[in-house]
Each structure stands twice: as C-alpha cells, then as structure tokens.
Design a protein around this motif. Structure first.
Motif, PDB file in Angstrom:
ATOM      1  N   ILE A 136     -27.392 -33.397  31.848  1.00 37.31           N
ATOM      2  CA  ILE A 136     -27.480 -31.960  31.586  1.00 37.31           C
ATOM      3  C   ILE A 136     -26.558 -31.581  30.430  1.00 37.31           C
ATOM      4  N   TRP A 137     -27.041 -30.637  29.595  1.00 37.53           N
ATOM      5  CA  TRP A 137     -26.277 -30.146  28.451  1.00 37.53           C
ATOM      6  C   TRP A 137     -25.921 -28.673  28.638  1.00 37.53           C
ATOM      7  N   GLY A 138     -24.769 -28.318  28.108  1.00 42.14           N
ATOM      8  CA  GLY A 138     -24.409 -26.921  28.034  1.00 42.14           C
ATOM      9  C   GLY A 138     -25.040 -26.267  26.815  1.00 42.14           C
ATOM     10  N   GLN A 139     -24.770 -24.996  26.647  1.00 45.55           N
ATOM     11  CA  GLN A 139     -25.394 -24.236  25.569  1.00 45.55           C
ATOM     12  C   GLN A 139     -24.650 -24.381  24.243  1.00 45.55           C
ATOM     13  N   GLY A 140     -23.443 -24.896  24.287  1.00 46.76           N
ATOM     14  CA  GLY A 140     -22.653 -25.105  23.089  1.00 46.76           C
ATOM     15  C   GLY A 140     -21.706 -23.957  22.807  1.00 46.76           C
ATOM     16  N   THR A 141     -20.622 -24.282  22.130  1.00 44.50           N
ATOM     17  CA  THR A 141     -19.656 -23.285  21.703  1.00 44.50           C
ATOM     18  C   THR A 141     -19.235 -23.616  20.263  1.00 44.50           C
ATOM     19  N   GLN A 142     -19.210 -22.600  19.430  1.00 45.35           N
ATOM     20  CA  GLN A 142     -18.943 -22.802  18.008  1.00 45.35           C
ATOM     21  C   GLN A 142     -17.450 -22.933  17.749  1.00 45.35           C
ATOM     22  N   VAL A 143     -17.091 -23.951  17.001  1.00 46.84           N
ATOM     23  CA  VAL A 143     -15.723 -24.134  16.511  1.00 46.84           C
ATOM     24  C   VAL A 143     -15.773 -24.120  14.990  1.00 46.84           C
ATOM     25  N   THR A 144     -15.010 -23.232  14.400  1.00 44.08           N
ATOM     26  CA  THR A 144     -14.944 -23.129  12.943  1.00 44.08           C
ATOM     27  C   THR A 144     -13.492 -23.253  12.511  1.00 44.08           C
ATOM     28  N   VAL A 145     -13.240 -24.203  11.629  1.00 48.54           N
ATOM     29  CA  VAL A 145     -11.894 -24.450  11.128  1.00 48.54           C
ATOM     30  C   VAL A 145     -11.860 -24.103   9.644  1.00 48.54           C
TER      31      VAL A 145
END
Length: 115
Positions: free
Chosen positions: A104-113
């Motif tokens: 199962i996968w989650g929906q994702g979370t954005q990381v911006t550096v």
C-alpha cells in the motif's frame, strides 16, 4: 483495508531539517516492512529508506548519514528524519507498507529544499 497518511513535508532552506510521518490504519503494522520513496519531477520513484519488521534499516547512498528512518509500533507510525537537506532532496515523498497480504502507498507529501 490498510490506509497510509503522510505528513511533515514543506519548504525548507538548504541545510535545514524536516521530519516526515506516516500513520498507518488497518492491517498489522508490526508485521509490515515500511519504506520511504521519493519522486522528483520527471524522474522515477526511487527508494530512499526502508525498515524491516525486525528493525534493520537500509538507505540509498545519497542520504546516508543525513536521513534516519524509525518506527513506533505502538503508534502505527513510521518516521523519516531528514537533516542537512539539499536542493536535490526536493521531491514528493511516499510512504509504502509491505506485508504478506498488502502493498500500500500513501498519497505523498511534498518536500522542497531551496538553495
């Protein structure tokens, strides 16, 4: 059914830190290996870190010494502590739950550096 919800992403300057969380509902968390993947724009989704049921860990070379995966079986939660972040760490980060029965996968979370 198993459901994953990630959180903790955001915008951070280079050198900064973030901690991602992935809360799992359903399934049997303690019997699942947990993984963090990331996908940058135009690129494939790649494994970043994983933790087995027994607690052993693996990391992609580019994050070794900077990222730490951990899990709290009492809270059905897996974490990814990210330190010394670099612009090339920018991506959507996905949590992945793998057991004998589910993948199962989650929906994702954005990381911006930012540099």
């Amino acid at each position: 059914q198993v459901h994953l919800v990630e959180s903790g992403g955001g915008l951070v300057q280079a050198g900064g830190s973030l901690r991602l969380s992935c809360v799992v509902s359903g399934g049997t968390f303690r019997l699942a290996s947990m993984h963090w993947y990331r996908q940058a724009p135009g690129k494939q989704r790649d494994l970043v870190a994983r933790m087995s049921v027994g607690g052993s860990t693996d990391y992609v070379d580019s994050v070794k010494g900077r990222f730490t995966i951990s899990r709290d079986n009492a809270k059905n939660t897996v974490y990814l502590q990210m330190n010394s972040l670099k612009p090339e760490d920018t991506a959507v980060y996905y949590c992945n739950y793998v057991s004998a029965r589910y993948n199962i996968w989650g929906q994702g979370t954005q990381v911006t550096v930012s540099s």
